[in-house]
Design an enzyme around this catalytic site. Structure first.
Site, PDB file in Angstrom:
ATOM      1  N   GLY B  16     -16.579 -80.347  50.390  1.00 23.10           N
ATOM      2  CA  GLY B  16     -17.813 -80.976  50.842  1.00 23.10           C
ATOM      3  C   GLY B  16     -17.550 -81.735  52.116  1.00 23.10           C
ATOM      4  O   GLY B  16     -16.414 -82.134  52.389  1.00 23.10           O
ATOM      5  N   VAL B  23     -14.495 -84.040  51.912  1.00 21.46           N
ATOM      6  CA  VAL B  23     -13.847 -84.112  50.611  1.00 21.46           C
ATOM      7  C   VAL B  23     -13.043 -82.835  50.398  1.00 21.46           C
ATOM      8  O   VAL B  23     -13.531 -81.735  50.645  1.00 21.46           O
ATOM      9  CB  VAL B  23     -14.877 -84.269  49.471  1.00 21.46           C
ATOM     10  CG1 VAL B  23     -14.155 -84.405  48.134  1.00 21.46           C
ATOM     11  CG2 VAL B  23     -15.759 -85.477  49.713  1.00 21.46           C
ATOM     12  N   ASP B 134     -27.563 -96.215  44.645  1.00 24.01           N
ATOM     13  CA  ASP B 134     -27.799 -94.864  45.166  1.00 24.01           C
ATOM     14  C   ASP B 134     -27.675 -93.841  44.052  1.00 24.01           C
ATOM     15  O   ASP B 134     -26.962 -92.853  44.180  1.00 24.01           O
ATOM     16  CB  ASP B 134     -26.840 -94.557  46.312  1.00 24.01           C
ATOM     17  CG  ASP B 134     -27.403 -93.464  47.230  1.00 24.01           C
ATOM     18  OD1 ASP B 134     -28.627 -93.220  47.180  1.00 24.01           O
ATOM     19  OD2 ASP B 134     -26.632 -92.854  47.970  1.00 24.01           O
TER      20      ASP B 134
END
Lengths: 340, 522
Positions: B16, B23, B134
Site C-alpha cells: 500500500g 507500507v 478516524d
C-alpha cells in the site's frame, strides 16, 4: 460532601494510604511469586486506578476539587511518590499508565494555593535522577519520561535538571535508535531549554561553551536526519527568544557557528533549510558583525544571493519573505563596505 | 524484541502507499525469528505533520495493548523515513476486502462480527481516554485467521496529508485533554461536532464514525460519498441531520422490498450511533449489549464467509486503483478528484440509498418532498455556464422581470412536484432553480448599478469631476469584485440546494413507491 462519598466508603486519603501500604508490600516482596503477592498486586493496580479516577473524574462524574486536594495532601505527606516511582517497573502496563497519569496530574494540584508536589520534589531531588535514568530502560522509558516532563514544569526542578550532569546524557538519549524513546527524550530536552525563560537564559550563559560545542558537534552535525532537524528547530527557538538575546549575540559572532549554519542551508531537506535560514538570518542581521563573519559572507556573497533568490517555501509566508529581503539587503550592503 | 535496524529486515513488496508513506510486507531476517511483518515507511520530509505530532502518535501506539488494537512492534528512523514495524495483517483492510470482492457491501452477519471486534477496541481506547478519530473500513485490518484490529493511530502519514491545513493529531495523549479543536479524520466519516470544530469533541465522535463505518460495510461505501467532499461537509454543518427520525422512517413502513435488506436491529443500532447529539449516542460498552450483537457469530464465521471469497492481499495490491492495503489510506480523500473517481465506479441508483441520512427541512409545514431519481454527478457545470451567459446579456430590466416570473413559476412548480411526488425528475428542478438563482443574481446586480448611479450623481454636486470619476471607476471595480464574490456564494448555495434535493429524493421515492404500491393494491 457526605452524599458524594455515599457510594464510596473510602475517602481519597484512605485510598492513598492503602496504596502506600500495598506499594511497601510489593517493594519488600519483590522476588516472591506467591499468590498473596499476586493478590496484593491486583489490589494495588485497582487502587492506582481509583486514584486516577478521583483526579481525572470518570464517565459518571467530573473531578471534585476538594477530593483532589485531600488526595494530594495525603500523597505528599509521606513518601508515596517515591514508592510509586520505584515500584513502577513491577506494575503491569495498564497500571504503569495509570500511575504515570496520577503523577502527572499531581504536579498541577494545589493545596492551599501551593503546588506541594514542587516542595516534595525539591526535598527529594534524587527522584529526578531516577526518572532521567529511565531513558536507559526501554520498558519504563516512556512512563518515566512522561513523569519527568511534568516534574520540570516546576521551575526549581527544571533548574536542578539543567544544572545536573544529566544534561550531557540527553545528547545520547535523543539519538537512541528506538524512535519512541529518542523522541520522548528530545521532547524533554526541548522543554528544559524553552520552558522557564529566565532559568534557561541563566543556564545558557553559564554553560555556553560546553553546551554549544556539544550542540554543534553532536546534534547539528549529526549523521542522523531527525536529530539535525529537531536540533536546528530547537536552536532557532532558543536564539530567537528575547530572553536569550545575550546568548544569541554571542552565538552569531562565531565563525564556526556560521559555517555549520551555512552547511545546513545547503541540505537537501527543505525543512532543515528553512529552520537553518531562521538562524542564519541572525548572523546576517547582526549590526556588529565580527570581521571573520563579514569576510565569510563577502567571500560567499554571490553564491548566497543566488541561493536566496531561489530559496522559496511552499506556502506563502510574508514574514519569511520580509526576512529574506532583509538578509539579501544586508548581504548586498556588505559589498559596498568591501569595495569602498 | 524486534531489531531497530533496517538491515535486519528484508522488504518483500509494497502492500500500500500514500502520498508520504509506503507500507511493505517484510521479513525479519535471521538470526531473528524471520517472522513476517508489515513496515510502514513514513517520509518525514514529505509528511506535513510536525515531529511533535509524530512523536505523540508513536508513543500512544507503543503504549496500547489490546487484541483488537494494532500495536507497533517498534519504530526507528532510516535516514528521512520513520519505519514503523507492525504485525502483518494478511487479509488487508476491510475497505480493500469490500472493494475487491463485496462492492455492494458485506452480509449483515459478517458485519456484526467485525463491528463487535471494533467495539471491543473502542471500549478499550475510550476507557484509556483515547479517541481514535478516524474509524473507517480502511483503518480496520483483518488477519487470515479472522482477527480484527483497529489501526492507524496517528503515525498515519496519509491522514496528515489529507488535511494539510490543520495540524492533525489523530490520537490524543491523555484524558486530561479529551477535547480538540483541530480537524482530524476523514470527512465522510466525521461527526458533525468534529466539523463544528470550535465545539471540541469527545469520544462520542468515534461512535458517529463507527455508525458511518457500519453503513460503509453494509453498502460498500460511506453515505454521502457520491457528493464532493466540501458539499458533504457543508451539508452536515448546515442541515439538521436527525437520523433518529430517519431510523423511525425506515423501520416504520416495511412494505417495500428494499427495506428487507437490513434487520431492524441493525438499523436501530446505526441510528443510535448517528444521533446528532453526541451525549445521546451510546457508548461502545452499551453498543456491545445492543440486540444487533446478541447472536453474533465468531470470527471463524467471518473467515469462512468473507475471507475465503477474497483474493490474498498481494493479488489485490497488484491491481491498479485498489485502494487501501494494510491500513494505508490512499483513497482517504487526498483530493475530491480522487474520491469522485473512486466513487464513480459504483452504482448510485440503488436501494442502497436506503440507509443514507435524511435531511428533514426545519419546519414541517414547509417540508416539500421531491420525487424522481436522477442523481447528478456534476451539478456545478450547469449553473456556471448559465451565469456566464446571463452576465453577458445586458438587459437588466428584463432580467428583473424574468426573475420575478421565475420565482413564481418555480414556486408553483415546487408545489406541483410535491403533489406529483415522483414524476418530476430532479433535472426539471434544476432547470427551474438555476435560472431562478441566476436572475436573482442579475437583479442584485441591477440594484447595485442603480445605487452606484445615485451615488455618483450625489457626488457630482461637489464639482470635483476628475477625482470623482476615478472614485466612480474604483466603485465599479469594487462592485465587480463584489459581483464575483456574490456569484461564488450563489454557486455554493446552488450546490447546497442541489445536494439537499438529492437527499430528499430518497425518502420521497420511497413514499412514492408506497403510494403506487397502495394504488395497485386497491
Amino acid at each position: 460532601m457526605k452524599g458524594l462519598f455515599k457510594s464510596k466508603p473510602r475517602t481519597p486519603a484512605d485510598i492513598v494510604r492503602h496504596t502506600r501500604e500495598l506499594l511497601i508490600y510489593v517493594d519488600l516482596n519483590s522476588n516472591s511469586r506467591d499468590t498473596k503477592r499476586e493478590e496484593k498486586m491486583a489490589e494495588l493496580c485497582k487502587n492506582i486506578r481509583e486514584l486516577k479516577s478521583v483526579l481525572y473524574g470518570n464517565s459518571e462524574s467530573e473531578p471534585v476539587a476538594e477530593a483532589c486536594a485531600q488526595l494530594t495532601q495525603e500523597f505528599f505527606r509521606e513518601n508515596t511518590l517515591r514508592l510509586l516511582i520505584v515500584c513502577l517497573p513491577k506494575l503491569n502496563l495498564e497500571a504503569r499508565k495509570d500511575a504515570t497519569q496520577v503523577v502527572a496530574n499531581l504536579q498541577r494540584q494545589q493545596v492551599h494555593s501551593r503546588l506541594i508536589a514542587s516542595d516534595y520534589l525539591e526535598a527529594n531531588k534524587d527522584l529526578l535522577d531516577l526518572l532521567i535514568s529511565g531513558y536507559e530502560d526501554m520498558d519504563i522509558a516512556l512512563h518515566y519520561g512522561a513523569m519527568l516532563r511534568e516534574c520540570i514544569r516546576h521551575q526549581s526542578i527544571a533548574r536542578y535538571v539543567l544544572e545536573s550532569e544529566h544534561m550531557k546524557k540527553f545528547f545520547d538519549y535523543i539519538q537512541l535508535p528506538n524512535f519512541d524513546i529518542a523522541s520522548d527524550a528530545s521532547a524533554t530536552f526541548k522543554e528544559l531549554l524553552t520552558r522557564h525563560k529566565s532559568t534557561v537564559a541563566e543556564f545558557l550563559a553559564r554553560n555556553y561553551d560546553w553546551f554549544f560545542t556539544e550542540f554543534n558537534s553532536r546534534l547539528l552535525s549529526s549523521p542522523n536526519y531527525i536529530t539535525r532537524r529537531q536540533a536546528i528547530k530547537l536552536l532557532g527557538d532558543m536564539l530567537l527568544d528575547r530572553s536569550n538575546s545575550a546568548v544569541m549575540i554571542r552565538y552569531v559572532s562565531s565563525k564556526d557557528n556560521l559555517m555549520i549554519l551555512m552547511n545546513l542551508l545547503r541540505e537537501s531537506s527543505k525543512n532543515i533549510q528553512i529552520e537553518a535560514f531562521h538562524v542564519f538570518k541572525l548572523f546576517a542581521a547582526n549590526q556588529n558583525k565580527p570581521l571573520e563573519i563579514t569576510s565569510i559572507l563577502v567571500t560567499n556573497k554571490d553564491k548566497l544571493l543566488r541561493f536566496l533568490k531561489d530559496f522559496k517555501i511552499d506556502k506563502e509566508d510574508e514574514q519569511f519573505e520580509a526576512d529574506k529581503a532583509q538578509v539579501v539587503k544586508e548581504i548586498q550592503a556588505l559589498k559596498k563596505e568591501n569595495t569602498s | 524484541m524486534y531489531p531497530l535496524d533496517a538491515k535486519c529486515y528484508r522488504l518483500l513488496y509494497e502492500v500500500g502507499s500514500g502520498v508520504s508513506a509506503v507500507v511493505y510486507k517484510a521479513v525479519c531476517l535471521p538470526p531473528m525469528d524471520s517472522s513476517v511483518v508489515a513496515i510502514k515507511s513514513i517520509d518525514l520530509e514529505r509528511s506535513r505533520a510536525n515531529l511533535d505530532d509524530v512523536r505523540r502518535e508513536a508513543k500512544a501506539m507503543a503504549l496500547l495493548s489490546h487484541p483488537n488494537v494494532l500495536r507497533a512492534h517498534c519504530s526507528f528512523t532510516v535516514d528521512r523515513h520513520l519505519w514503523v514495524v507492525m504485525p502483518f495483517m494478511a487479509a488487508g483492510s476491510l475497505q480493500s476486502i469490500i472493494s475487491s470482492s463485496f462492492p455492494d457491501g458485506l452480509p449483515e452477519s459478517s458485519i456484526a462480527v467485525v463491528l463487535r471486534e471494533i467495539l471491543h477496541a473502542l471500549s478499550y481506547l475510550h476507557g484509556q481516554g483515547h479517541i481514535h478519530r478516524d474509524i473507517k473500513a480502511g483503518n480496520i485490518l483483518v488477519d487470515s485467521d479472522g482477527s480484527v484490529k483497529l489501526a492507524d493511530f496517528g503515525v498515519s502519514a496519509s491522514i496528515y496529508e489529507s488535511h494539510p491545513s490543520s495540524s492533525v493529531s489523530l490520537y490524543m495523549s491523555s484524558s486530561s485533554s479529551s477535547f480538540f479543536n483541530d480537524m482530524a479524520g476523514t470527512p465522510y466519516w466525521m461527526a458533525p461536532e468534529v466539523i463544528h470544530s470550535h465545539m471540541g469533541y469527545g469520544i462520542k465522535a468515534d461512535i458517529w464514525s463507527f455508525g458511518i463505518t457500519a453503513l460503509e460495510l453494509a453498502h460498500g461505501r460511506p453515505p454521502l460519498s457520491h457528493l464532493p467532499l466540501s458539499k458533504s461537509l457543508m451539508m452536515k454543518i448546515t442541515n439538521r441531520l436527525r437520523l433518529e427520525e430517519h431510523g423511525r422512517d425506515s423501520t416504520g413502513g416495511g412494505n417495500c422490498k428494499n427495506k428487507k435488506k437490513f434487520s431492524k436491529a441493525f438499523k436501530d443500532m446505526v441510528a443510535a450511533c448517528l444521533c446528532r447529539d453526541p451525549s445521546k449516542r451510546p457508548s461502545a460498552d452499551k453498543l456491545l449489549r445492543h440486540p444487533f450483537f446478541k447472536n453474533c457469530k465468531s470470527t471463524d464465521y467471518f473467515v469462512k464467509n468473507v475471507l475465503q471469497a477474497v483474493p490474498v492481499v498481494e493479488e489485490r495490491c497488484k491491481e491498479p486503483r485498489v485502494a487501501d492495503c494494510n491500513g494505508n489510506d490512499r483513497d482517504g480523500s487526498t483530493s475530491p478528484l480522487v474520491k469522485s473517481r473512486r466513487v464513480s465506479g459504483w452504482n448510485f441508483n440503488e436501494d442502497v440509498f436506503e440507509l443514507d441520512p435524511v435531511y428533514p427541512v426545519e419546519s414541517d409545514d414547509k417540508c416539500v418532498r421531491f420525487g424522481g431519481e436522477e442523481p447528478i454527478d456534476q451539478p456545478t457545470a450547469h449553473p456556471h455556464s448559465h451565469v456566464v451567459d446571463d452576465d453577458k446579456s445586458g438587459n437588466e430590466a428584463d432580467e428583473k422581470e424574468n426573475h420575478r416570473r421565475h420565482h413564481n413559476h418555480s414556486r408553483a412548480e415546487e408545489k406541483e412536484v410535491a403533489k406529483k411526488a415522483g414524476e418530476a425528475p430532479l433535472s426539471v428542478l434544476k432547470q427551474t432553480l438555476v435560472p431562478n438563482l441566476v436572475s436573482l443574481l442579475s437583479s442584485l446586480d441591477l440594484q447595485r448599478g442603480m445605487v452606484m448611479d445615485v451615488l455618483s450623481h450625489c457626488g457630482c454636486k461637489d464639482g470635483q469631476q476628475e477625482s470623482l470619476r476615478e472614485q466612480q471607476l474604483w466603485g465599479y471595480v469594487r462592485s465587480m469584485q463584489q459581483t464575483v464574490d456574490d456569484l461564488k456564494l450563489q454557486l455554493l448555495r446552488e450546490m447546497k440546494v442541489n445536494a439537499e434535493l438529492q437527499e430528499r429524493l430518497g425518502p420521497l421515492n420511497r413514499k412514492m413507491n408506497e403510494e403506487t404500491g397502495g394504488h395497485t393494491g386497491s
